[in-house]
Scaffold this active site. Sequence first.
Site, PDB file in Angstrom:
ATOM      1  N   ALA A  46       0.833  -1.205   0.000  1.00  0.00           N
ATOM      2  CA  ALA A  46       0.000   0.000   0.000  1.00  0.00           C
ATOM      3  C   ALA A  46       0.871   1.260   0.000  1.00  0.00           C
ATOM      4  CB  ALA A  46      -0.982  -0.054   1.157  1.00  0.00           C
ATOM      5  N   SER A  47       0.609   2.163   0.921  1.00  0.00           N
ATOM      6  CA  SER A  47       1.273   3.464   0.891  1.00  0.00           C
ATOM      7  C   SER A  47       2.755   3.442   1.236  1.00  0.00           C
ATOM      8  CB  SER A  47       0.540   4.450   1.798  1.00  0.00           C
ATOM      9  OG  SER A  47      -0.680   4.825   1.195  1.00  0.00           O
ATOM     10  N   ILE A  48       3.277   2.315   1.698  1.00  0.00           N
ATOM     11  CA  ILE A  48       4.730   2.213   1.848  1.00  0.00           C
ATOM     12  C   ILE A  48       5.373   2.354   0.470  1.00  0.00           C
ATOM     13  CG2 ILE A  48       6.648   0.734   2.580  1.00  0.00           C
ATOM     14  CD1 ILE A  48       4.732  -0.480   4.665  1.00  0.00           C
TER      15      ILE A  48
END
Length: 189
Positions: free
Chosen positions: A4-6
Amino acid sequence: FTIASISKTMTATAVMRLVELGTLDLKAPIQRYLPDFRIADDDTSRQVTLWHCLTHTPGWEGQLTTEDRGAEALAHFASSIMPTLPALAPPGRVWSYNNAGFALTGRVIEAVTGKSIHDALRDLVFAPLGLGHTVTRLTDAMTWRLTLGHRDRDAGVEVIRPFQTTSSTTAGGVLTSLTDMMRYARFHM
């Protein structure tokens, strides 16, 4: 598994590699790299920089994602979706979580490298760090064991179907293994 946002940190790492190489300048206007870039506000279009995109301060609505258009997803987003966005604040003035800024950053990476975002992330981040099980295409990820999303229902836990990842590679579409994630974390430590 999807991270995801990593994924945004991997996008920022690619940008910083290009800064080290002298290819990008964080404080230069986006229009230096994408001359046709614009949003609905001309001043913001001229002023916004990679720094603003990476720090969630470009001044426009950010909870937008790209349509799945394969290799053309980021180009389409930058040329067709971004021009409709109004400025909500001057660049750098207000922090607001911004997937759209990361999608635009991905398009800049494509423009300056001449590669798809998939190949650019592989060449700038994954390969140099030895992340051999980190990919941006589901078709590559599914050649290994892959985690699936689940949800709790009255009848019990079930797999979420159909399996999906975000089409915005640079904002949330990277898939990796635990071993690669630890190697990536060690690199940043």
